[in-house]
Each structure stands twice: as structure tokens, then as C-alpha cells.
Design an enzyme around this catalytic site. Structure first.
Site, PDB file in Angstrom:
ATOM      1  N   LYS A 179       0.768  -1.121  -0.085  1.00  0.00           N
ATOM      2  CA  LYS A 179       0.060   0.038   0.031  1.00  0.00           C
ATOM      3  C   LYS A 179       0.854   1.365  -0.216  1.00  0.00           C
ATOM      4  O   LYS A 179       1.714   1.306   0.769  1.00  0.00           O
ATOM      5  CB  LYS A 179      -1.057   0.055   1.169  1.00  0.00           C
ATOM      6  CG  LYS A 179      -2.034   1.326   1.213  1.00  0.00           C
ATOM      7  CD  LYS A 179      -2.607   1.457   2.455  1.00  0.00           C
ATOM      8  CE  LYS A 179      -1.937   2.556   3.163  1.00  0.00           C
ATOM      9  NZ  LYS A 179      -1.809   3.854   2.491  1.00  0.00           N
ATOM     10  N   GLY A 232       7.140   4.444   8.683  1.00  0.00           N
ATOM     11  CA  GLY A 232       6.286   5.482   8.747  1.00  0.00           C
ATOM     12  C   GLY A 232       6.395   6.271  10.292  1.00  0.00           C
ATOM     13  O   GLY A 232       7.299   6.167  10.829  1.00  0.00           O
ATOM     14  N   SER A 233       5.411   6.667  10.691  1.00  0.00           N
ATOM     15  CA  SER A 233       5.244   7.540  11.961  1.00  0.00           C
ATOM     16  C   SER A 233       5.259   6.571  13.254  1.00  0.00           C
ATOM     17  O   SER A 233       4.649   5.111  12.890  1.00  0.00           O
ATOM     18  CB  SER A 233       4.386   8.622  11.890  1.00  0.00           C
ATOM     19  OG  SER A 233       3.027   7.783  12.122  1.00  0.00           O
ATOM     20  N   GLY A 237       2.823   3.152  13.756  1.00  0.00           N
ATOM     21  CA  GLY A 237       3.506   2.090  13.903  1.00  0.00           C
ATOM     22  C   GLY A 237       3.011   1.228  15.193  1.00  0.00           C
ATOM     23  O   GLY A 237       2.571   0.081  15.222  1.00  0.00           O
ATOM     24  N   GLU A 255       9.957   0.532  10.750  1.00  0.00           N
ATOM     25  CA  GLU A 255      11.020   1.482  10.856  1.00  0.00           C
ATOM     26  C   GLU A 255      10.220   2.688  10.911  1.00  0.00           C
ATOM     27  O   GLU A 255       9.524   3.333  10.244  1.00  0.00           O
ATOM     28  CB  GLU A 255      11.451   1.458   9.382  1.00  0.00           C
ATOM     29  CG  GLU A 255      12.250   0.090   8.901  1.00  0.00           C
ATOM     30  CD  GLU A 255      13.655   0.051   9.509  1.00  0.00           C
ATOM     31  OE1 GLU A 255      14.137   0.875  10.123  1.00  0.00           O
ATOM     32  OE2 GLU A 255      14.120  -0.947   9.456  1.00  0.00           O
ATOM     33  N   CYS A 289      13.533  10.775   8.155  1.00  0.00           N
ATOM     34  CA  CYS A 289      13.276   9.982   9.530  1.00  0.00           C
ATOM     35  C   CYS A 289      14.882  10.305  10.333  1.00  0.00           C
ATOM     36  O   CYS A 289      14.812  10.193  11.300  1.00  0.00           O
ATOM     37  CB  CYS A 289      13.076   8.672   9.375  1.00  0.00           C
ATOM     38  SG  CYS A 289      14.377   7.747   8.144  1.00  0.00           S
ATOM     39  N   GLU A 387       9.413  15.007  16.417  1.00  0.00           N
ATOM     40  CA  GLU A 387       9.966  15.016  15.278  1.00  0.00           C
ATOM     41  C   GLU A 387       9.372  16.096  14.308  1.00  0.00           C
ATOM     42  O   GLU A 387       8.046  16.083  14.263  1.00  0.00           O
ATOM     43  CB  GLU A 387       9.654  13.631  14.533  1.00  0.00           C
ATOM     44  CG  GLU A 387      10.341  13.336  13.308  1.00  0.00           C
ATOM     45  CD  GLU A 387      10.056  11.973  12.622  1.00  0.00           C
ATOM     46  OE1 GLU A 387       8.966  11.531  12.991  1.00  0.00           O
ATOM     47  OE2 GLU A 387      10.820  11.582  11.861  1.00  0.00           O
TER      48      GLU A 387
HETATM   49  P1  NAD Z   1       2.364   7.901   8.489  1.00  0.00           P
HETATM   50  O1  NAD Z   1       2.834   6.902   9.542  1.00  0.00           O
HETATM   51  O2  NAD Z   1       1.379   8.978   8.548  1.00  0.00           O
HETATM   52  O3  NAD Z   1       2.010   7.168   7.019  1.00  0.00           O
HETATM   53  C1  NAD Z   1       2.956   5.894   6.711  1.00  0.00           C
HETATM   54  C2  NAD Z   1       1.831   4.883   5.879  1.00  0.00           C
HETATM   55  O4  NAD Z   1       0.883   4.412   6.963  1.00  0.00           O
HETATM   56  C3  NAD Z   1       0.864   5.472   4.852  1.00  0.00           C
HETATM   57  O5  NAD Z   1       0.946   4.653   3.787  1.00  0.00           O
HETATM   58  C4  NAD Z   1      -0.348   5.540   5.610  1.00  0.00           C
HETATM   59  O6  NAD Z   1      -1.240   5.511   4.657  1.00  0.00           O
HETATM   60  C5  NAD Z   1      -0.390   4.427   6.590  1.00  0.00           C
HETATM   61  N1  NAD Z   1      -1.162   4.368   7.449  1.00  0.00           N
HETATM   62  C6  NAD Z   1      -1.870   5.676   8.096  1.00  0.00           C
HETATM   63  N2  NAD Z   1      -2.719   5.333   9.042  1.00  0.00           N
HETATM   64  C7  NAD Z   1      -2.678   3.788   9.156  1.00  0.00           C
HETATM   65  C8  NAD Z   1      -3.393   2.820   9.963  1.00  0.00           C
HETATM   66  N3  NAD Z   1      -3.866   2.854  10.776  1.00  0.00           N
HETATM   67  N4  NAD Z   1      -2.971   1.418   9.483  1.00  0.00           N
HETATM   68  C9  NAD Z   1      -2.091   1.184   8.847  1.00  0.00           C
HETATM   69  N5  NAD Z   1      -1.482   2.125   8.029  1.00  0.00           N
HETATM   70  C10 NAD Z   1      -1.709   3.506   8.104  1.00  0.00           C
HETATM   71  O7  NAD Z   1       4.047   8.628   8.018  1.00  0.00           O
HETATM   72  P2  NAD Z   1       4.467   9.438   7.042  1.00  0.00           P
HETATM   73  O8  NAD Z   1       3.780  10.815   7.485  1.00  0.00           O
HETATM   74  O9  NAD Z   1       3.964   8.833   5.691  1.00  0.00           O
HETATM   75  O10 NAD Z   1       5.941   9.211   6.945  1.00  0.00           O
HETATM   76  C11 NAD Z   1       6.621  10.084   7.869  1.00  0.00           C
HETATM   77  C12 NAD Z   1       7.006   9.237   9.043  1.00  0.00           C
HETATM   78  O11 NAD Z   1       7.711   8.127   8.711  1.00  0.00           O
HETATM   79  C13 NAD Z   1       8.103  10.029   9.772  1.00  0.00           C
HETATM   80  O12 NAD Z   1       7.857   9.712  11.287  1.00  0.00           O
HETATM   81  C14 NAD Z   1       9.411   9.470   9.428  1.00  0.00           C
HETATM   82  O13 NAD Z   1      10.288   9.705  10.727  1.00  0.00           O
HETATM   83  C15 NAD Z   1       8.956   7.903   9.043  1.00  0.00           C
HETATM   84  N6  NAD Z   1      10.168   7.383   8.372  1.00  0.00           N
HETATM   85  C16 NAD Z   1      11.076   6.367   9.004  1.00  0.00           C
HETATM   86  C17 NAD Z   1      11.866   5.865   8.129  1.00  0.00           C
HETATM   87  C18 NAD Z   1      12.724   4.812   8.675  1.00  0.00           C
HETATM   88  O14 NAD Z   1      13.453   3.987   8.088  1.00  0.00           O
HETATM   89  N7  NAD Z   1      12.839   4.535  10.047  1.00  0.00           N
HETATM   90  C19 NAD Z   1      11.885   6.107   6.853  1.00  0.00           C
HETATM   91  C20 NAD Z   1      11.200   7.152   6.247  1.00  0.00           C
HETATM   92  C21 NAD Z   1      10.118   7.751   7.423  1.00  0.00           C
END
Ligand code: NAD
Length: 489
Positions: A179, A232-233, A237, A255, A289, A387
Site C-alpha cells: 500500500k 512511517g510514523s 507503527g 521502521e 526520518c 519530530e
Molecule cells: P504515516 O505513519 O502517517 O504513514 C505511513 C503509511 O502508513 C502511509 O501509507 C499511511 O497511509 C499508512 N497508515 C496511516 N494510518 C494507518 C493505519 N491506521 N494502519 C495502517 N496504515 C496506516 O507516516 P508518513 O507521514 O507517511 O511518513 C513520515 C514518518 O515516517 C516520519 O515519522 C518518519 O520519521 C518516518 N520514516 C521512517 C523511516 C525509517 O526508515 N525509520 C524512513 C522514512 C520515514
């Protein structure tokens, strides 16, 4: 500056069971160019039925895919890698118009291609072990796929994460439902068009678009998804971990976010430290990140470092991300822009503003934010703890190594940390003491090495990704014990 960017030239669709299709109810969501605020595409919002169809297709395709020769799987990988490279410019353009990533720094398609090529050759390392240490028995382990894997990716470096997750899960005999992020769905939708061309059998590699609700949440709680890899965030997570626990306890790799410290000691090469730390926060408009958003400088060199940092940080070429001369684009969308500008206002109350400090929506008509520097930020201030995900540097000072370490480690995050010093003993001491999954010595993020594991300490994640580590995330281990009749001896 000409910010009149062209409309995406293709219509994004879902890839389910080898078919490019619209959402089952025909619904779409609008995607806007963050540099111009013009609409660039209508993107399918995957429904619950679409998620179920994608998982069912992946489940049906998995046994045959797992039984196929890894050599045959590798053929699809190599073709796919070639297609990613061939379409790199188009993918760069799509990322620029959907989330503002400058085409100049677009490397994702090549990196993902290398990833697929690496795993195309790495299958022979999928090995168990054998022993005769238990008298009367031959014992062995088998490494086997989980079945259906879900991959949920963020918007900041989408195709890189697609490669990180899909290549190792597919080569190990799993099938995948990926996704994309609602903020940057166009490149994944473009890649979906290349999947069939590469020869992946229907159902093996499915790609859907949509928001966290419903599609992300459904994948997290789906009973037929056996492993899920997420970037993601921290907030999401936690939700995924909870959904996994409440459904089938699927394996989850996380991650997550960071608030990465960089420690600059008085014997450091200041010029290099300035260049590196500024780049870490400018790259992708600070939406990384592992960006070193907390910089700690030893007091004796602080005035020199801060002056040089401000000069360097302000010099960036800010503008149209589709232009080759642009170093820094806008923030990804209105939500990100509002988040970052809210933090800027918080910062003005808690720290000392030394550079920038404003959003440029009024003057540039897009979601641009000035490179910003805050000094003397209290360690418990919101902008020091959370962050920001923007081009914002907090620079504080320290006197002693132990003070620097205590401040650096006073965080719930632990993704990347760096130390600048010419003293080898101090470098190693500090690297050992930093509570972080990655440490740069005389270098900082985004510098990484592909054969090192990547992942977070503390709330920055669970599990590791990397060329030598990712396949383990998608393999179960089965122990087989075989009784040997020893009568003949
Ligand atoms: P996000 O958590 O808002 O979204 C990430 C993904 O999760 C998207 O595809 C979103 O649609 C999906 N999502 C949202 N709610 C969900 C739910 N309830 N269940 C399942 N999936 C859901 O994060 P973002 O804003 O897209 O990305 C930024 C974040 O990602 C920052 O916190 C950043 O630090 C982190 N990040 C981490 C790494 C790493 O390798 N550690 C790399 C890049 C980004």
C-alpha cells in the site's frame, strides 16, 4: 520562477491479481502539487473489497510462487530492475509533482533497481542448518516464506521503500500486497504498470493506493496477512502493532521516526561538519526520518560553527522541484506545511530564532518553508522532543563529553546519531554510548551503507533492514528432527 507544472500523464490504478483497475466503488481522492497547489491526479481509494481481493489473490498465487525455482523468480526481478531504471526520469517527475521531491536528487528508481538485482542473486543464501549433535538423530532447519506479506510505505522516499520491502519478501517465496502513501501514490502506481511487463505471475505482486483508513488498517488486521513491514510514523507503527496483536499476531517490522543528534566536538573538521549537518536537514526539505535535527556543538567552537552553519543553510536553491537547479522543494502537502509552521511558532516561544522561521505560502504560492535555525532550545521543549520533519535545525551547546551524551540520549527515539571529532578514542567511546541503531563518525545521515543493518533503538522501530538482513524478516524457521535407525552399524 515557473511553477506551472504539467499534469501527470497517466491515470493511477490499483494492481490486483495482475489487473490494473479502479477502486471497486470507483472512488478516488484528489492529489495536489505542493509547489503550485494545482490538482495533479485523481487516485483510487482502495476499498475493503479491494484489500480482500488483493490479499486473496496473493494467497492463491503464493504456493506456486514459493515452489518455483528462485532462478525463475530472479528473471522477473532482473527485468523489473531494468524497467525501473528505464522509467527513472518519469518516476522522478511524478514524485516532484506529487510530494515536491527535487528531480535533481532523485535516486530511488536506481536504488530500488539495485535492490531487485541484489536479491535476484542472493537467493542461494536462503539456507538452514544441519547437525548430528543429538545422538540418534539428524537435525535441520528449513527457512520458509510466511505466505502473504503486506508492505505499507511512507511518502518521503516511496520507491526506495518499495524496493526495501518487496524485493526481499518476494525472493523468499512470499507474495505481496503493497500500500502506497496517500501523499505520494503516483510512483507506486507507475511501478504497478511495470509489474506485469516484468513477468511476475498474477497475484504475486499487488499494489494498492489509499489512506490509512480503510486499506492500511485492514492490511494490519487481516487474518491472511502473515507478516507486515512498515515504514512511517511512530503513531501509525503503534496502531499497526496493536492491530497485529488483536488479529493473528502477524510478524511486524517497524521502521519509525527519529530525532537524531549530531555531536560536534572542538577538534572536529568544522567545515565538513557544517556541510554535512546542513545537507542532512536540507535533503528532501528535512523530511527524512534520520535527519540530524538536534545539533550539539562544544561551547568553544559554537560561535564559529553557528555562523558557518547559518550561511551554508541559507544558501539553498529553493523552488520548483522539477527544475534541475533546485536543491530544496516544498513540504509534501498542506498537512505537513501546517505541522512544520506550527512547530516554527512553538520554537519562537521556546528557543532563539537565528535564521528563517516562516512559511512561504503567501510569497511562493506553494508549501515552502524557510531553512530555519533555533539556538538554545530547552531540552524539554516540544521542538526538541518531537519530530518536526522539516528544514529546521536546533543547535545547542555542551561543555563535556558526558554532558553531550546525556543530552543526545535524552529522547524516546534512537534511529541515527553522529559524532564529529578527530580523537579516535572519543569517537569509539561516543559511538558505543549513543542509544541509536546507526552511528556516523565524521559523517552523518543520509550517509548509510547498503550492507549494514538499518533500524531503530527505542521507539524508532523494531527489526532491521539491509542487504544482508532483510530476507530474515520474511522467513520462518522450521526445525526438523529425523530419527536415524543405527541398527546397521
Ligand atoms: P504515516 O505513519 O502517517 O504513514 C505511513 C503509511 O502508513 C502511509 O501509507 C499511511 O497511509 C499508512 N497508515 C496511516 N494510518 C494507518 C493505519 N491506521 N494502519 C495502517 N496504515 C496506516 O507516516 P508518513 O507521514 O507517511 O511518513 C513520515 C514518518 O515516517 C516520519 O515519522 C518518519 O520519521 C518516518 N520514516 C521512517 C523511516 C525509517 O526508515 N525509520 C524512513 C522514512 C520515514
Amino acid at each position: 520562477m515557473n511553477l506551472k507544472l504539467q499534469q501527470a500523464e497517466f491515470r493511477p490504478q490499483l494492481l490486483i491479481n495482475g489487473k490494473l483497475q479502479d477502486a471497486s466503488d470507483g472512488k478516488t481522492f484528489a492529489l495536489y502539487n505542493p509547489a503550485t497547489r494545482e490538482k495533479v491526479a485523481d487516485v483510487p481509494e482502495a476499498t475493503a473489497d479491494d484489500v480482500n481481493a488483493a490479499v486473496a489473490a496473493a494467497k492463491a498465487a503464493q504456493p506456486a510462487w514459493a515452489k518455483s525455482s528462485p532462478d525463475d523468480r530472479a528473471k522477473c526481478f532482473k527485468k523489473f530492475a531494468a524497467l525501473l531504471r528505464e522509467h527513472s526520469d518519469e518516476l522522478a517527475h511524478l514524485e516532484a509533482i506529487s510530494m515536491g521531491r527535487p528531480v535533481k536528487s532523485y535516486f530511488d528508481a536506481y536504488a530500488a533497481a539495485s535492490e531487485f538485482e541484489h536479491y535476484a542473486e542472493a537467493w542461494a543464501t536462503i539456507q538452514g542448518q544441519a547437525s548430528i549433535n543429538t545422538p540418534g538423530f539428524l537435525t535441520m532447519t528449513l527457512r520458509q516464506p510466511f505466505g502473504v506479506v503486506a508492505a505499507i510505505i511512507p511518502w518521503n522516499v516511496p520507491i526506495l521503500f518499495l524496493g526495501h520491502k518487496c524485493a526481499p519478501s518476494l525472493i523468499t517465496g512470499n507474495t505481496v500486497v503493497l500500500k502506497s502513501s496517500e501523499k505520494a501514490p503516483l510512483t507506486s502506481a507507475k511501478v504497478a504498470e511495470l509489474v506485469n511487463e516484468a513477468g511476475f505471475p498474477p497475484g504475486v505482486f499487488n499494489i494498492i493506493s489509499g489512506h490509512g483508513m480503510p486499506s492500511g488498517a485492514m492490511l494490519s488486521s487481516h487474518m491472511d496477512v502473515r507478516a507486515l513491514s512498515f515504514t512511517g510514523s511512530c503513531r501509525t507503527g503503534r496502531l499497526i502493532q496493536e492491530a497485529a496483536a488483536k488479529s493473528n499476531l502477524k510478524k511486524v517490522v517497524l521502521e519509525l521516526g527519529g530525532k537524531s543528534p549530531s555531536l560536534i566536538f572542538e577538534d572536529a573538521n568544522i567545515e565538513k561538519a557544517v556541510k554535512d549537518t546542513a545537507h542532512s536537514l536540507q535533503w528532501n526539505s528535512g523530511q527524512v526520518c534520520m535527519a540530524n535535527s538536534r545539533i550539539y556543538v562544544q561551547k568553544s567552537i559554537a560561535p564559529k560553527f553557528i555562523e558557518a552553519f547559518k550561511t551554508h543553510f541559507a544558501k539553498v536553491n529553493h523552488g520548483d522541484p522539477t527544475k534541475q537547479e533546485t536543491d530544496m522543494g516544498p513540504q509534501a502537502d498542506e498537512v505537513q506545511y501546517k505541522n512544520v509552521t506550527r512547530y516554527l511558532e512553538e520554537g519562537k516561544k521556546s528557543g532563539t530564532l537565528a535564521l528563517g522561521g516562516t512559511g512561504k505560502l503567501e510569497t511562493m504560492n506553494g508549501y515552502f518553508v524557510e531553512p530555519t535555525v533555533f539556538l538554545d532550545v530547552p531540552e524539554d521543549a516540544k521542538i526538541q522532543k518531537e519530530e518536526i520533519f522539516g528544514p529546521v535545525a536546533n543547535i545547542n551547546t555542551f561543555e563535556t563529553e558526558s554532558e553531550a551524551l546525556a543530552k543526545a540520549n535524552d529522547t524516546e527515539f534512537g534511529l541515527y546519531a553522529s559524532v564529529y571529532t578527530k580523537d579516535i578514542d572519543r569517537a569509539i567511546r561516543v559511538a558505543k554510548a549513543l542509544e541509536s541503531g546507526y552511528v556516523g563518525v565524521n559523517c552523518t545521515s543520509p550517509q548509510t551503507a547498503r550492507d549494514l543493518p538499518f533500524g531503530g533503538y527505542k521507539a524508532s522501530g523494531q527489526g532491521r533492514e539491509g542487504y544482508l538482513h532483510s530476507m530474515d524478516n520474511f522467513l520462518e524457521t522450521k526445525s526438523v528432527i529425523i530419527s536415524i535407525a543405527e541398527d546397521g552399524l
